[in-house]
Scaffold this motif. Structure first.
Motif, short mmCIF file in Angstrom:
data_model
loop_
_atom_site.label_atom_id
_atom_site.label_comp_id
_atom_site.label_asym_id
_atom_site.label_seq_id
_atom_site.Cartn_x
_atom_site.Cartn_y
_atom_site.Cartn_z
N LEU A 773 0.83 -1.20 0.00
CA LEU A 773 0.00 0.00 0.00
C LEU A 773 0.86 1.25 0.00
CD1 LEU A 773 -2.83 1.28 0.24
CD2 LEU A 773 -2.57 1.15 2.71
N ALA A 774 0.61 2.14 -0.97
CA ALA A 774 1.30 3.42 -1.00
C ALA A 774 0.53 4.47 -0.21
CB ALA A 774 1.48 3.89 -2.44
N GLY A 775 -0.80 4.42 -0.27
CA GLY A 775 -1.54 5.41 0.49
C GLY A 775 -3.01 5.48 0.15
N PHE A 776 -3.65 6.48 0.73
CA PHE A 776 -5.08 6.75 0.56
C PHE A 776 -5.23 8.17 0.06
CE2 PHE A 776 -8.81 8.78 2.52
CZ PHE A 776 -9.83 7.96 2.07
N ILE A 777 -5.96 8.35 -1.04
CA ILE A 777 -6.18 9.70 -1.57
C ILE A 777 -7.68 9.90 -1.75
CG2 ILE A 777 -5.82 8.90 -3.96
CD1 ILE A 777 -4.75 11.76 -4.57
N ALA A 778 -8.15 11.03 -1.30
CA ALA A 778 -9.58 11.32 -1.43
C ALA A 778 -9.82 12.81 -1.33
CB ALA A 778 -10.37 10.61 -0.33
N GLU A 779 -10.85 13.26 -2.06
CA GLU A 779 -11.36 14.60 -1.80
C GLU A 779 -11.96 14.58 -0.41
OE1 GLU A 779 -13.86 14.42 -5.42
OE2 GLU A 779 -13.12 16.45 -5.78
N GLY A 807 0.80 3.17 4.70
CA GLY A 807 0.52 4.13 3.65
C GLY A 807 0.54 5.57 4.15
N VAL A 808 0.53 6.50 3.21
CA VAL A 808 0.43 7.91 3.54
C VAL A 808 -0.98 8.39 3.20
CG1 VAL A 808 2.88 8.33 3.17
CG2 VAL A 808 1.28 8.68 1.29
N CYS A 809 -1.38 9.50 3.84
CA CYS A 809 -2.74 10.02 3.68
C CYS A 809 -2.69 11.33 2.91
CB CYS A 809 -3.38 10.23 5.05
SG CYS A 809 -3.53 8.69 5.98
N ILE A 810 -3.43 11.35 1.80
CA ILE A 810 -3.43 12.50 0.90
C ILE A 810 -4.80 13.14 0.90
CG2 ILE A 810 -3.02 13.29 -1.47
CD1 ILE A 810 -1.41 10.61 -1.85
N ALA A 811 -4.85 14.43 1.18
CA ALA A 811 -6.10 15.17 1.15
C ALA A 811 -6.17 16.00 -0.13
CB ALA A 811 -6.20 16.09 2.37
#
Length: 1007
Positions: A773-779, A807-811
């Motif tokens: 898992l690299a991360g989670f991205i979401a609006e 993973g990293v968390c991307i907003a």
């Protein structure tokens, strides 16, 4: 009684069905509730067979010769008769006949009563009159109260209004006007006419996808012989009731009629007094009958709207005849064509109005397309008026402004035609301006008589004004107007004074006396002053341009110029559309069924090529407003200096970074500047993969149900498709948050448990990704699903589990950043989380292509181990200065606070509206980030895609821009620039309520 007539129906037509009684003044009418649908007509006792035979023969003639005209078809009896005589309940003789029922809704109850529907109604009425022009029957010749040629009977009954003198006076005036036209009316040919095409006798059909049309004209009980103009006037009398712009509606009705049954000028001259006389007959008749039947709603059904119309006195009655002639393509007067021909023949022979040859004077445009004056299209400043057109040019510093040019300089409230900034407004200049030095002498172009002078001292008015009359060689009269004159010019100009050709009679005023304008002569021609008197409009509403072009044509001939020199020729929307279709791919879509072309913008309004203003509640990119002067100034200043990239040091880049980071959590310290939000998202994926060595990303399923697969390397906001590299199972976290938001409340444990179970399933999928898992991205607040606001705790739980899995968390804050939410600068603040990477997009540049990514030093360091990253345009000096300026404007102009206040007002209004509009399934949003979920049924939550499409296009017709989105394209998206004001919110709510009511009715028709 109903059972009795149901039995008659069975015996005479062999139709067994229940009946429902309908309203009627004299006769009995029943709706036959059968599969096919009929109307049983039972005539009053003593009704003459000849009268019914006439109606039946009239309908039969249409059925046989003009089947396309929408009227009811007669159902013959079992014996083949069109009508028959039966015994009534008391043994009396009654004539009965049966018609097919026209399916639809009455015009009175149908919305919207669009101009296209009015036009079609006119076509149908015209076709009907044309079809019946040779129909003859002895019973047609009737002397009864509804025959408009004998309507002056009401003069003997006016005492019924004795307790209301104002109403009496109106009726007396109408009767006098009718008396003045009765002789020419009676000289017209009579023919068979319907004679009662009122708003309850017009049946309309339509749907969400099909334009409304007239599908039936019913009730021939008032058919008689009368001039056809009476039939049109009667129909018009009811169509104009309670209309915001009755003159425009009347013109479209008449134009539609004329297209199928051409009218003559002398007939049109009678229409307006006949229309008013019909309403007068209606209100007098209702008043008389209501004395005996005060509680009968049928009797008084049209009385209130008729009185509202008659009392309003808002129609320019002198101009209405001219308007109708123009709508039909007829000359406005008997002399109009001959005057124009004479002027053209004399071109070159007129005395020069400023004493010089204007043929070499340059033209300069002040149009919406070519001019940026005024900076604020709603507020022309005194300095802008004084500098209008800027540098003078040509011989003796003379230059010309165009005829028929749309301009935004007319900002005084007198030019507005409604309560809102996006209401109709007069923008089109219908004279020719000659800009020249103050004091320059004005000469009469030909022999003239002074008919009017006035000094208008108000700011941005005419100053000194003179109107002259002239005669052609054939003795036809026309007029010229001269504005912005020095007031002393008027001292010697007495009314009736004669001027010879070439005589000096005035001089141009300066700023102190000409309304504050840059000195110039406003020169205008009029073929008639009927309806405009001595207060000529120098500027017209684009919707009225044909009318005012007919009254005030191009005056070029009087200036010894070719028409083409002074006639404005702007860019054609049709031409631009055709070129776009020729040179661009089909999947580059336009937003509306009727595309709109915008040439100017200001704050939260856009302006089309004719200067019509539109409220922009859709475009979030111009975050601090369209054409913000501070943005323009910064851009102009930087482009005078340098516009390069990040390979060189420049203070704008570090200043921009410092400003952004001042809004961020302290852990986020490193900025990347790119060219768009999409590019920033792609960079975020690369950063995540570089930092974790994982490859797979998790992103929420934006609005789909169940686990699906889809492209992850692109924004789900723009693409809801499957395919592409790196496919993974999408987790339905956002969908769950939507369905079960609020489920943490203690009073709903069942929903809380269900929510928890679904989240557990999602968490299990996250656990499976450990190591890859690299991360989670979401609006943070997903836009595709309709601006869902996740419940508190949602992102905290997701982020903790993503991080636990490595993973990293991307907003993704492309839609929600920079104060749009009002209460929070970023949406992740509302969720009380700190992302590892924040992506920002288009709004930070207010139109300048820029995107920003901010992350931690650790993640940035991991990415730095790879190849060099460089974005040529993202960190340009220009973009950095504009980006910082946008953020400064948000702070310094209090736009975040405005988003909070206006968003609360808008959300409250929409939620109140939801209670009375069943199409609104949900109202979601925060600040000025709002979505309306439109559904066909609140229980099933079935998406109302067709409704959303209809509403979007109807809002655009009302000058409000709005978009749709979501997998079913049923979400109305409202996200205006942060400058939106209270009156704009009020307009949006008023129009939305009206349009949703229309859509609800059309949906029911469609069902």
């Amino acid at each position: 009684m109903i059972a009795y007539w149901a039995d008659i129906l069975t015996r005479v037509w062999h139709i067994k069905a229940s009946l429902i009684r309908l309203d009627g003044e004299y006769d009995l009418n029943f709706s036959v509730e059968s599969e096919r649908g009929f109307i049983l007509k039972v005539m009053r006792e003593g009704c003459q067979g000849n009268f019914i035979d006439m109606q039946c023969q009239a309908l039969q003639s249409l059925a046989q010769n003009h089947p396309d005209i929408p009227v009811a078809k007669i159902i013959p009896t079992l014996k083949g008769e069109l009508y028959t005589c039966v015994k009534g309940p008391a043994g009396e003789e009654r004539l009965v006949w049966l018609q097919h029922k026209v399916k639809g809704v009455t015009y009175s109850n149908f919305k919207p009563q669009s101009l296209s529907l009015v036009d079609h109604l006119g076509q149908v009425v015209g076709a009907l009159d044309k079809a019946w022009q040779n129909f003859e029957h002895p019973a047609l010749h009737r002397d009864f109260k509804w025959n408009l040629t004998g309507a002056d009977w009401i003069g003997n009954e006016i005492a019924v209004l004795a307790d209301d003198r104002p109403k009496q006076k109106i009726i007396e005036t109408i009767i006098a006007d009718f008396a003045a036209i009765k002789a020419p009316l009676m000289a017209l040919k009579s023919q068979a006419i319907h004679n009662d095409i009122n708003d309850y006798n017009i049946i309309v059909g339509g749907s969400l996808t099909e334009s409304a049309k007239v599908v039936g004209l019913i009730d021939l009980g008032d058919v008689c012989a009368s001039p056809r103009i009476c039939n049109l006037a009667i129909c018009a009398a009811y169509v104009v009731l309670d209309e915001e712009d009755p003159e425009q509606v009347l013109a479209r009705l008449v134009a539609g009629y004329h297209s199928t049954n051409p009218l003559q000028t002398h007939e049109l001259d009678l229409l307006w007094p006949l229309l008013r006389m019909r309403l007068a007959v209606s209100v007098i008749n209702s008043s008389l009958m209501s004395k005996d039947h005060p509680s009968d709603p049928y009797i008084t059904i049209s009385q209130a709207p008729a009185w509202r119309f008659l009392l309003a006195n808002s129609v320019n009655q002198e101009l209405i005849g001219t308007r109708l002639k123009v709508a039909c393509g007829l000359d406005i007067s008997t002399s109009a064509s001959s005057v124009l021909s004479w002027l053209a023949s004399e071109r070159g022979n007129f005395a020069p109005v400023l004493g010089i040859d204007l043929s070499t004077a340059p033209m300069r445009s002040l149009s919406v397309e070519c001019s940026t004056c005024p900076r604020n299209p709603f507020d022309l400043t005194a300095q802008e008026a004084a500098d209008l057109g800027a540098i003078s040019a040509g011989e003796k510093n003379v230059w010309l402004g165009y005829y028929n040019e749309p301009r935004l300089v007319y900002t005084d409230p007198a030019f507005s035609k409604g309560p809102f900034k996006a209401s109709n407004r007069r923008t089109v200049h219908i004279g020719v301006d000659i800009f020249a030095p103050a004091g320059m002498v004005v000469y009469a172009p030909l022999e003239a008589k002074v008919v009017f002078t006035q000094y208008r001292e108000a700011n941005l008015d005419y100053g000194g004004l003179v109107i002259l009359s002239h005669r052609t060689a054939a003795n036809d009269i026309f007029y010229t107007l001269y504005g912005h004159l020095a007031p002393e010019s008027l001292e010697e100009l007495t009314i009736g004074k004669t001027l010879v050709k070439g005589q000096a009679f005035a001089a141009l005023g300066d700023l102190t006396c000409n309304g504050g304008w840059n000195p110039h002569l406003h020169f205008q021609l009029a073929l008639s002053t009927k309806g405009i008197g001595d207060d000529w409009p120098g500027v017209a509403d684009p919707d009225d341009i044909e009318l005012y072009n007919a009254i005030c044509p191009n005056p070029a001939s009087l200036l010894n110029l070719a028409d083409r020199k002074t006639a404005y020729q702007g860019t054609s929307k049709a031409s631009v559309l055709a070129q776009r279709q020729a040179h661009f791919a089909d999947n580059l879509k336009l937003t509306y069924a009727d595309p709109v072309m915008f040439l100017r913008g200001w704050r939260h309004h856009l302006f089309d090529e004719w200067g019509r203003a539109y409220l922009d509640s859709y475009n979030n990119v111009p975050h601090v407003g369209h054409a913000h002067p501070r943005i323009q100034a910064v851009a102009a200043d930087q482009l005078l200096r340098i516009n390069s990239n990040t390979r060189y040091l420049h203070p704008a880049q570090t200043a921009f970074a410092k400003k952004i980071l001042s809004k961020m959590p302290t852990s986020l310290k490193v900025c990347f500047f790119v060219s768009s939000g999409s590019e920033a998202n792609e960079l975020a994926l690369r950063l995540a993969r570089a930092h974790t060595s994982g490859k797979e990303m998790i992103t929420p399923n934006h609005g789909y149900h169940g686990n699906t697969t889809g492209a992850i390397d692109v924004s789900a906001y723009k693409f809801n498709a499957s395919g592409g590299s790196g496919q993974v199972d999408w987790v339905q976290l956002v969908e769950v948050a939507d369905e079960y938001r609020g489920s943490f409340q203690e009073d709903d444990p069942d929903r809380a448990n269900k929510y928890a179970g679904l989240v557990d399933d999602a968490i299990a999928q996250i656990e499976q990704k450990k190591g890859v898992l690299a991360g989670f991205i979401a609006e943070t607040f997903p836009s595709v699903a309709g601006q869902i606001i996740p419940p508190q705790g949602y992102l905290r739980g997701v982020y903790s589990r993503i991080r636990a899995a490595g993973g990293v968390c991307i907003a993704d804050e492309v839609q929600t950043a920079f104060g749009r939410l009002g209460e929070y600068y970023f949406a992740f603040e509302q969720q009380q989380v700190v992302p590892d990477i924040v992506v920002m997009g288009k709004p930070i540049g207010n139109g300048q292509p820029i995107g920003v990514l901010v992350t931690t030093k650790k993640i940035a360091a991991s990415f730095a181990q790879g190849p060099e990253y460089f974005a040529t345009f993202g960190g340009s000096n220009l973009s950095c200065r504009i980006g910082k300026e946008v953020l400064d404007i948000v702070d310094e102009e209090g736009l975040m606070g405005n988003a909070l206040r206006m968003g609360a007002k808008l959300l409250a209004g929409l939620k109140t509206m939801q209670k009375r509009q069943p199409l609104i399934g949900d109202v979601r949003g925060y600040g000025l980030f709002i979505g309306l979920d439109l559904v066909t049924d609140r229980l099933t939550k079935a998406p109302a895609t067709l409704v959303a499409r209809y509403v979007k296009n109807r809002m655009r017709e009302h000058r409000i821009l709005m978009g749709t989105e979501g997998p079913a394209d049923n979400i109305l998206k409202i996200r205006p620039p942060l400058t939106i004001a209270a009156d704009d919110v009020a307009m949006l709510l008023i129009v939305m309520d009206k349009v949703l009511a229309e859509a609800q009715q059309l949906k029911e028709f469609s069902d």
